[in-house]
Design a protein around this motif. Structure first.
Motif, PDB file in Angstrom:
ATOM      1  N   LEU A 105       0.835  -1.202   0.000  1.00 44.59           N
ATOM      2  CA  LEU A 105       0.000   0.000   0.000  1.00 44.59           C
ATOM      3  C   LEU A 105       0.872   1.255   0.000  1.00 44.59           C
ATOM      4  O   LEU A 105       0.569   2.231  -0.703  1.00 44.59           O
ATOM      5  N   LYS A 106       1.937   1.233   0.750  1.00 48.35           N
ATOM      6  CA  LYS A 106       2.847   2.382   0.813  1.00 48.35           C
ATOM      7  C   LYS A 106       3.475   2.644  -0.553  1.00 48.35           C
ATOM      8  O   LYS A 106       3.612   3.788  -0.995  1.00 48.35           O
ATOM      9  N   GLN A 107       3.842   1.569  -1.253  1.00 49.39           N
ATOM     10  CA  GLN A 107       4.422   1.711  -2.592  1.00 49.39           C
ATOM     11  C   GLN A 107       3.416   2.307  -3.570  1.00 49.39           C
ATOM     12  O   GLN A 107       3.758   3.152  -4.402  1.00 49.39           O
ATOM     13  N   ILE A 108       2.152   1.864  -3.442  1.00 50.50           N
ATOM     14  CA  ILE A 108       1.096   2.368  -4.325  1.00 50.50           C
ATOM     15  C   ILE A 108       0.879   3.860  -4.122  1.00 50.50           C
ATOM     16  O   ILE A 108       0.717   4.627  -5.080  1.00 50.50           O
ATOM     17  N   LEU A 109       0.863   4.288  -2.865  1.00 50.96           N
ATOM     18  CA  LEU A 109       0.644   5.709  -2.575  1.00 50.96           C
ATOM     19  C   LEU A 109       1.744   6.585  -3.180  1.00 50.96           C
ATOM     20  O   LEU A 109       1.480   7.714  -3.603  1.00 50.96           O
ATOM     21  N   LYS A 110       2.947   6.033  -3.267  1.00 53.55           N
ATOM     22  CA  LYS A 110       4.064   6.801  -3.819  1.00 53.55           C
ATOM     23  C   LYS A 110       3.929   7.018  -5.324  1.00 53.55           C
ATOM     24  O   LYS A 110       4.546   7.923  -5.883  1.00 53.55           O
TER      25      LYS A 110
END
Length: 450
Positions: A303-308
């Motif tokens: 999820l953190k990667q997607i937000l980036k």
């Protein structure tokens, strides 16, 4: 204590004067047929929805009793009016929801002896319809019209045409014109007839999904159904309540959709489609709530990667002044949590897909996305070709988003989430590029006809 249904059945038997016929034997037999028709149409109203499962059994019992009376007076009736007796007996058998070869045979005899019996043409058409012999059914309804313009033939021809397959845009246009013409003429003949209003409403529903999906058309459909419900013979129509459920689902009025499908299932417990559609819709809504709660079941790292990956460059033509339909508009990018219910004119949203919602129905294609504010919305995408859609990680921009806040209780469930409805997939920007027109296709939902 005698159940209410049994008491009502006894009262019906007494009221039909099943002993000796009146002076006019043919009229006496016709009254018996009409009584059975009323018995069928008003069963739920008279005996209560709790007895709906008994309707088929009770209808068969009533029919058997009336057939005995027909047999008792057959010789006399045949001498008086052979073709009309065959018609009446065929119509009596045809009241059953299932196909009767005997009804077909009797009605065919009636027409051969007297082709001017319009009602016999219509009943024979109904018989062929039950046997899925639509070409023969159409021929019969056309035969009825040749003898006399009448609402039953017109309604049934509209129904037959709605079931036909269309190969070209021109043939679809011609068919829609005929459906509209037949349905409108039937309604004009008797504006108080609920069955004609029901037919008109279903015609509008067919036109809606077959053409431009105009909101005015769907409004006309629901208005016609409301008129049909005023007729006591249509209040418990399964077609009416089932189709209302499909319309409400399309309009994303989910509570009304679930309630209408539940009503249709109660009115005809033997018919599985309303139960199946209702269960699928309920599961769809439960899946949405669960996927929002678990953030698409993604691991925190993913999820953190997607937000980036959310970057303004993925707004594409909407990054400054972009095309929206035929009007060039300066669109302001806003986070999901600043959207207002209704149309958000002059705004554009950008987020990344975190999951799609699994559903048995292809319409709408549904996915959840998250934006930089870490707010999740549900996007319902209509008029999408089969096999097309977005995948996890796609960056999606939607101009002037149409927002609905879903918040209702149904049975033991509480559904609360926000949706953005996209009617035209080509308005979306996916990964910075406009969606290709090859992915567009008219929505098609499962409606009940006849």
């Amino acid at each position: 204590m005698i159940p209410a249904a049994s008491m009502s059945l006894e009262a019906t038997n007494q009221s039909c004067d099943c002993g000796e016929p009146h002076e006019d034997l043919i009229q006496f037999l016709e009254n018996l047929v009409n009584e059975l028709g009323f018995f069928k149409d008003r069963y739920i109203l008279n005996y209560g929805i709790e007895n709906a499962a008994n309707q088929s059994r009770d209808l068969d019992r009533q029919m058997d009793e009336k057939l005995e009376i027909f047999l008792k007076h057959q010789s006399a009736a045949l001498e008086m009016n052979k073709p009309y007796y065959y018609y009446l007996k065929g119509k009596l058998l045809n009241i059953s929801t299932t196909y009767s070869s005997e009804a077909e045979s009797l009605l065919s005899k009636a027409i051969k002896l007297d082709p001017k019996i319009v009602d016999a043409w219509n009943e024979l058409g109904e018989s062929y319809f039950k046997a899925n012999e639509f070409a023969k059914a159409q021929s019969c309804f056309e035969g009825g019209l040749r003898e006399k313009r009448n609402k039953v033939s017109l309604r049934n021809l509209a129904t037959i045409l709605r079931r036909a397959q269309t190969e070209t845009a021109d043939s679809l246009k011609k068919r829609i014109e005929l459906i509209t013409c037949y349905s409108k003429e039937a309604l004009k003949m008797d504006p108080q007839d609920g069955k004609s209003w029901l037919n008109w409403g279903t015609a509008q529903l067919y036109i809606f999904f077959g053409t431009t999906q105009s909101p005015y058309t769907i409004k006309q459909c629901l208005s016609a159904y409301a008129q049909a419900e005023k007729d006591i013979n249509c209040k418990t129509s399964v077609e009416l309540h089932y189709n209302k459920g499909i319309i409400f689902k399309y309009q994303e009025l989910y509570k009304q959709a679930l309630e209408s499908l539940e009503t249709a299932a109660l009115y005809d417990p033997m018919w599985e489609d309303p139960k199946v559609q209702g269960a699928q819709l309920l599961q769809y809504l439960q899946n949405i709530v669960e996927l929002i709660r678990t953030k698409g079941k993604l691991k925190p790292k993913k999820l953190k990667q997607i937000l980036k990956t959310i970057n303004f460059k993925y707004l594409g033509p909407y990054s400054a002044a972009g095309q929206c339909g035929e009007t060039t508009t300066a669109l302001h990018n806003v986070p999901y949590n600043e959207l207002q219910p209704g149309s958000n004119v002059g705004k554009v949203i950008l987020g990344t897909v975190i999951c799609s919602v699994v559903t048995e129905s292809a319409v709408p294609f549904t996915f959840c996305s998250i934006d930089k504010s870490e707010t999740i919305i549900v996007t319902t995408l209509y008029n999408l070709a089969a096999g097309k859609g977005v995948i996890i990680g796609d960056r999606v921009a939607i101009p002037q988003p149409l927002v609905t806040d879903i918040d209702f209780h149904y049975k033991d469930n509480h559904f609360k989430f926000r949706t953005v409805r996209v009617q035209n997939p080509m308005q979306m920007i996916v990964n910075g590029k406009q969606v290709d027109d090859k992915v567009v296709s008219n929505a098609s939902l499962c409606v009940l006809d006849h």
